[in-house]
Every structure is written in C-alpha cells, then in structure tokens.
Write an enzyme that holds these catalytic residues in place. Structure first.
Site, PDB file in Angstrom:
ATOM      1  CG  ASP A  52      -0.373  -0.046   2.517  1.00 47.70           C
ATOM      2  OD1 ASP A  52       0.862  -0.158   2.596  1.00 47.70           O
ATOM      3  OD2 ASP A  52      -1.115   0.045   3.520  1.00 47.70           O
ATOM      4  CB  SER A  53       4.588   1.734  -0.191  1.00 47.46           C
ATOM      5  OG  SER A  53       4.802   0.544  -0.929  1.00 47.46           O
ATOM      6  CG  ASP A  91       0.495  -4.056   2.122  1.00 41.13           C
ATOM      7  OD1 ASP A  91       0.596  -4.910   3.022  1.00 41.13           O
ATOM      8  OD2 ASP A  91       1.329  -3.142   1.940  1.00 41.13           O
ATOM      9  CE  LYS A 121       3.295  -5.920   3.930  1.00 41.43           C
ATOM     10  NZ  LYS A 121       2.834  -4.738   4.675  1.00 41.43           N
ATOM     11  CD  GLU A 123       0.593  -1.441   7.968  1.00 46.45           C
ATOM     12  OE1 GLU A 123       0.263  -0.602   8.837  1.00 46.45           O
ATOM     13  OE2 GLU A 123       1.071  -1.135   6.865  1.00 46.45           O
ATOM     14  CD  GLU A 190       7.987  -0.062   7.609  1.00 52.30           C
ATOM     15  OE1 GLU A 190       7.013  -0.754   7.283  1.00 52.30           O
ATOM     16  OE2 GLU A 190       8.209   1.084   7.135  1.00 52.30           O
TER      17      GLU A 190
END
Ligand code: KIV
Length: 272
Positions: A52-53, A91, A121, A123, A190
């Site tokens: 999602d970057s 993501d 993925k 978070e 991260e």
C-alpha cells in the site's frame, strides 16, 4: 545447488519456510504495475509485495491511509499479469480489515478472487486477532507486519524507530509469537532495533523479513522506487540505493525535449 536465477519453480509460502530452515535469505521488493513486476520477477525475486506504499510512490499521498480496496486490487491484478515465479503478496489497505472480522474476510476474498495473488499482508498483532483467524479460516495465507506499521502513523505521530523501550519490545515479541501461533506464514518487521529483530527471528520458526531491522533476519524487503533511486528525497539510514533512476529518466526526458525542439527527432530513418 541451483541459484535463484536458475530455479524457475514457483515460490510458495512453504518454500519460504524451507529457505529459513536452510539459512537461505529471502529477497522481497515492492511492485505496483505490469512492466516493473515483469522485470523484477525475471530478475529472480523471491517475493513481490504489492504494497500500500503505492499510496506514496504511485499516487503521491503523504500516508498509506487513502488507499482503497479497489485500488489495491487494480495494482494486484496488474502485477499478477506479469509474474510467473515470485510469491505475490497484496497489502490489505487501511480500513479493510480492522475492527470487523467479517469485513476483513470479505476484503481478503475480494483480493484473492479478483487479483489471483498468492496471499495478503496485514499490519498489527493482538488488536486484529479476530480478523486474522477469520481470513486464515478461509484458507488465505497471511503475512503479518509489526514494528513501524505505516497505517498507524496517526497513532505513532512519527516515522521514528519503534520498540526501542522494553515495554514496546516485549509487546512486539508477544505479537510475533501470536501471529505465528495463529498461522501466519511470515512477518515483516519494519524499523526496529536490529537486536530485537534478531531475537524474534531466532524465537520463531516462520520467516522474518526486515526493512530497517538489521541483518540477522530471514530476508529483506525494500520499496522499489526507493532502492532504484526514483525518489530523490527519501533517504532513511536503512535504504541502500542500487541505481539513480531519477537522474537517468530526467536526462533521457531532457534529451527527447531537446531533440523535438531542434527537429533532430524524428529523422528520415524514423518515419515511413
Ligand atoms: O507497503 C509497503 O511497501 C510495505 C513495505 C514497507 C514492507 O508494507
């Protein structure tokens, strides 16, 4: 033993665990479109993350929060059309899995059905336990993400190194153990101290992929635009630039403009 460029077998979640067991480091890089994913896959990357970057490097947003499920699916589909070998992780965007495990499952199923990717993925740790359990119950593999989790930037208030104090470090270890126990196949850590990442990697059987988390983990991930030097401004300590594409592209575009203006382009060999 075959090398990463000779081994054309599809990378699976199981193969990543085997790589950890035999001490082979896992390479992972982001991609968001067909052309770049094609090059990265053919170069022999183990894992391609449709991160999602994309919100930052493709759409120009300051955070990853504006990214929508439809946008992630668009990028996921584009990447999947190109990739033959790498494991592709998509993501789950902010708001598509937190707080409501049924919605989390619905979002994950949409990603898997519409992109044909290998896994998703998410978070976070204990806070999203119910969502993780429900997604896994549908047979969808999950990669976790702990430490600096950019979707929580408004809670953190800063992109500084996470888990430097004992309380946050202990929570991170507990969350990592929980993700493994629930059935996640790997975890991204991260921007945390290298010693903490090494400890987590030793404690867990599943692969730990670091970004700004030192060398004693099972693999490394970077954002493609950062490592290729397309972004000039972003220079964190953990980033190694392997090219300076900003200068290459800027120079090429300037040459083209000059050639058009001076009527050097096109010449007789370039017209019909
Ligand atoms: O979205 C992304 O690119 C990521 C990486 C920084 C791991 O989550």
């Amino acid at each position: 033993m075959s090398t990463y460029t000779e081994d054309k077998r599809k990378v699976t979640t199981h193969r990543l665990v085997e790589m950890k067991q035999r001490g082979e480091k896992i390479s992972m890089l982001t991609a968001y479109d067909y052309s770049m994913a094609s090059i990265i896959d053919q170069a022999g990357m183990d894992v391609i993350l449709v991160g999602d970057s994309a919100s930052n490097v493709m759409a120009g947003n300051i955070t990853t929060l504006p990214m929508t499920l439809d946008q992630m699916i668009y990028h996921g589909k584009s990447v999947m059309r190109a990739v033959k070998r790498a494991l592709v992780v998509v993501d789950m965007p902010f708001g598509s899995y937190q707080g409501n495990s049924k919605e989390a499952l619905y979002s994950a199923i949409r990603i898997m059905k519409e992109t044909d990717a290998d896994c998703v993925k998410v978070e976070g740790g204990a806070e999203i336990k119910e969502s993780i359990i429900r997604i896994l119950s549908a047979g969808i593999p999950i990669m976790g993400h702990l430490g600096l989790t950019p979707q929580s930037i408004n809670k953190f208030g800063t992109y500084a190194v996470r888990a430097k104090d004992d309380i946050e470090a202990e929570k991170l270890i507990q969350d990592a153990l929980l993700l493994e126990e629930l059935g996640c196949f790997a975890i991204v850590l991260e921007k945390i101290p290298a010693s903490l990442a090494a400890k987590v990697s030793k404690k867990l059987n599943i692969p730990i992929i670091g970004i700004g988390a030192g060398a004693e983990v099972d693999g490394q991930v970077l954002v493609m635009h950062d490592m290729l030097g397309i972004n000039k401004e972003f220079s964190p300590r953990f980033l190694r630039r392997y090219a300076n594409l900003y200068e290459v592209i800027h120079g090429a575009v300037q040459s083209y403009i000059e050639d058009v203006k001076s009527q050097d382009f096109p010449n007789s060999k370039e017209w019909y």
